[in-house]
Design a protein around this motif. Structure first.
Motif, PDB file in Angstrom:
ATOM      1  N   ILE A 116      -1.323   2.653   6.639  1.00  0.00           N
ATOM      2  CA  ILE A 116      -1.508   2.665   8.092  1.00  0.00           C
ATOM      3  C   ILE A 116      -2.206   1.377   8.539  1.00  0.00           C
ATOM      4  O   ILE A 116      -3.216   0.977   7.953  1.00  0.00           O
ATOM      5  N   PRO A 117      -1.672   0.680   9.546  1.00  0.00           N
ATOM      6  CA  PRO A 117      -2.346  -0.528  10.027  1.00  0.00           C
ATOM      7  C   PRO A 117      -3.709  -0.186  10.624  1.00  0.00           C
ATOM      8  O   PRO A 117      -3.883   0.920  11.171  1.00  0.00           O
ATOM      9  N   ARG A 156       0.830  -1.218   0.000  1.00  0.00           N
ATOM     10  CA  ARG A 156       0.000   0.000   0.000  1.00  0.00           C
ATOM     11  C   ARG A 156       0.858   1.260   0.000  1.00  0.00           C
ATOM     12  O   ARG A 156       0.471   2.292  -0.550  1.00  0.00           O
ATOM     13  N   ARG A 199       2.590  11.797   6.820  1.00  0.00           N
ATOM     14  CA  ARG A 199       2.868  11.043   8.050  1.00  0.00           C
ATOM     15  C   ARG A 199       2.261   9.648   7.991  1.00  0.00           C
ATOM     16  O   ARG A 199       2.856   8.687   8.474  1.00  0.00           O
ATOM     17  N   LEU A 200       1.076   9.534   7.402  1.00  0.00           N
ATOM     18  CA  LEU A 200       0.461   8.208   7.280  1.00  0.00           C
ATOM     19  C   LEU A 200       1.307   7.311   6.374  1.00  0.00           C
ATOM     20  O   LEU A 200       1.386   6.105   6.591  1.00  0.00           O
ATOM     21  N   GLN A 246       1.839   7.564  13.073  1.00  0.00           N
ATOM     22  CA  GLN A 246       0.586   7.384  12.326  1.00  0.00           C
ATOM     23  C   GLN A 246      -0.621   7.553  13.257  1.00  0.00           C
ATOM     24  O   GLN A 246      -1.609   8.197  12.894  1.00  0.00           O
ATOM     25  N   ASN A 300       7.217   4.762  13.621  1.00  0.00           N
ATOM     26  CA  ASN A 300       6.297   5.167  12.566  1.00  0.00           C
ATOM     27  C   ASN A 300       4.849   4.926  12.981  1.00  0.00           C
ATOM     28  O   ASN A 300       3.968   5.712  12.654  1.00  0.00           O
ATOM     29  N   ALA A 334      -0.966  11.146  13.895  1.00  0.00           N
ATOM     30  CA  ALA A 334      -1.475  11.869  12.718  1.00  0.00           C
ATOM     31  C   ALA A 334      -2.999  11.761  12.645  1.00  0.00           C
ATOM     32  O   ALA A 334      -3.691  12.744  12.358  1.00  0.00           O
ATOM     33  N   ILE A 335      -3.525  10.572  12.912  1.00  0.00           N
ATOM     34  CA  ILE A 335      -4.986  10.376  12.871  1.00  0.00           C
ATOM     35  C   ILE A 335      -5.659  11.158  13.997  1.00  0.00           C
ATOM     36  O   ILE A 335      -6.633  11.888  13.775  1.00  0.00           O
ATOM     37  N   THR A 346      -0.680  15.387   6.937  1.00  0.00           N
ATOM     38  CA  THR A 346      -1.344  14.206   7.505  1.00  0.00           C
ATOM     39  C   THR A 346      -1.027  12.975   6.660  1.00  0.00           C
ATOM     40  O   THR A 346      -0.612  11.928   7.187  1.00  0.00           O
TER      41      THR A 346
END
Lengths: 246, 226
Positions: free
Chosen positions: B91-92, A73, A100-101, B6, B2, B9-10, A97
């Motif tokens: 992102i997991p 992904r 960073r993801l 993440q 990381n 970030a969310i 955002t």
């Protein structure tokens, strides 16, 4: 190296089979124009490729792995029907955002680069909801490219884009292809798609109607592939296969 | 590292969006204050009954007003197909869940931080006698609401009646955590420490949080993608 392979894909929505026994393979660096009329299964196929939906049967591999694997992904860039940016965040916050993801090494640098490239650096602190339609589309393009993907999935990317955004996207796609990226592009605007495409994949009512190299005939007459491999009754109408781009 | 970025970030994105619009926050706060105000006309501030029902009243208010915040958690992703962009990112699922749960937790905590003093004034109660423990219990119970609400928010995000479905799904599941929070809050507002008899409720809250956080973190990706 094979970048995209699908074997015996089926997708059911209830009893309705949106995809039926679809199989194909494309090498890395290909630009695949995914064609088909409304309801042919293009978006369903793209959602499966993007890992947004599971297959009912069959298997998809992108860059040698399952599209749901985070490592895969991280290499895929997507522009779907929606622009995928947050109205309540500024252009800069939106890109930061997603940077960073995608765990980009220097997110702030990447954001600066893409704001400049999409000509949004002057309005970087402006909220996305206050942007014009063209600016929002350019922000969506920056969001999709910020992690330098080497596999791009684009669902109707030219629809409702202004000429500036079309030029930007075409330039980015050409650059990505020159660097060896693989692109899957679904569109009704045949002319733009076929100019970029190295291969064509035509779906007809969920079934694979044609897959192969894009030929010179298709460039001269964008509706050719529909008339030869599409639905016999619909293909009689010249408007069906012609580019809608003005 | 990381992973934590993440999650941050969310959570940061959700909090920034909500604090900018205050859409859910204003609705939730107004709702909570109005219920507290209306009940203050019904209950005699000097009665023994008030002490007995203080925890129950507060947590019913938090549960109802909190749902307004929980409903927005995943609904925020619907405009512009942002949910697709999120799911397509590397992102997991567990990081996505944790980020959203932290944002929901923070927003419900803001409501609680305002409602506790309002409750103290309207009902003439000194609720700060066991403040540190009360804050701990509130944090545990709020996390229960945030985890369950975030998980079921993911499940109901594509439903047309999600505003109705979410409370119908989470309230029955939330009963053990709410009961524990009510018992402990009543005790702590009365100024009593948590004794051996009531320690079981604390264990219920902790166990609830551990079980549902783990379950949600594992299941959220399946819920979102199928």
């Amino acid at each position: 190296m094979t970048a995209l392979e699908a074997h015996g894909l089926w997708k059911y929505y209830g009893d309705f089979a949106a995809l039926q026994q679809v199989s194909f393979e494309f090498a890395a660096g290909s630009c695949i124009a995914l064609l088909g009329r409304n309801g042919a299964g293009k978006t369903t196929l793209l959602r499966i490729l993007a890992g947004l939906s599971q297959t009912s049967e069959g298997q998809v591999r992108i860059l040698g792995g399952n599209p749901r694997q985070p490592a895969i992904r991280a290499r895929i860039g997507i522009i779907g029907h929606g622009i995928g940016v947050y109205d309540e965040l500024s252009a800069e916050e939106n890109l930061l955002t997603f940077a960073r993801l995608y765990a980009i090494d220097h997110p702030a640098k990447a954001v600066d680069h893409w704001l400049e490239r999409t000509d949004l650096d002057r309005v970087r602190r402006g909220l996305a909801r206050e942007f014009s339609r063209g600016m929002r589309q350019r922000l969506a393009i920056a969001r999709a490219f910020i992690h330098n993907p080497n596999f791009l999935i684009l669902d109707e990317p030219f629809t409702s884009l202004d000429d500036r955004a079309i030029a930007l996207l075409q330039g980015l796609l050409k650059d990505a292809l020159a660097q060896g990226a693989t692109v899957v592009l679904s569109t009704h605007q045949l002319k733009e798609a076929l100019e970029l495409a190295s291969h064509v994949l035509l779906l007809n009512r969920g079934k694979l109607a044609f897959t192969g190299t894009r030929t010179a005939d298709m460039l001269v007459d964008p509706g050719w592939v529909y008339r030869h491999y599409g639905e016999p009754t619909a293909s009689a109408s010249p408007a069906n296969g012609e580019s809608t781009a003005a | 590292m990381n992973y934590l970025r993440q999650v941050a970030a969310i959570a940061g994105k959700d909090l920034r969006s909500e604090l900018r619009t205050k859409e859910a926050l204003n609705a939730s706060l107004s709702f909570a204050v109005v219920i507290l105000l209306l009940f203050s006309f019904v209950v005699d501030p000097d009665s023994e009954m008030l002490e007995q029902m203080s925890g129950g009243l507060l947590w019913m208010v938090f549960a109802f007003s909190g749902t307004l915040i929980l409903n927005r958690g995943f609904a925020r992703e619907i405009p512009n197909d942002c949910l697709d962009a999120l799911i397509a990112s590397p992102i997991p699922g567990s990081a996505l869940f944790l980020g959203k749960a932290i944002a929901n937790f923070a927003l419900i905590a803001i409501i609680e931080a305002i409602c506790f003093p309002v409750f103290g004034i309207l009902y003439n109660l000194n609720w700060t006698q066991q403040l540190p423990v009360l804050l701990g219990v509130s944090a545990l119970a709020t996390w229960s609401m945030a985890t369950l609400g975030t998980m079921f928010g993911a499940l109901t995000v594509n439903m047309q009646l999600r505003e109705l479905m979410l409370p119908m799904l989470i309230y029955p599941m939330l009963i053990p955590a709410l009961m524990a929070a009510m018992q402990l809050t009543t005790l702590l507002i009365a100024g009593q420490p948590i004794d051996a008899e009531h320690a079981i409720w604390l264990r219920v809250l902790i166990a609830f949080d551990i079980i549902f956080t783990s379950l949600a973190a594992v299941l959220v990706e399946t819920v979102l993608v199928g």
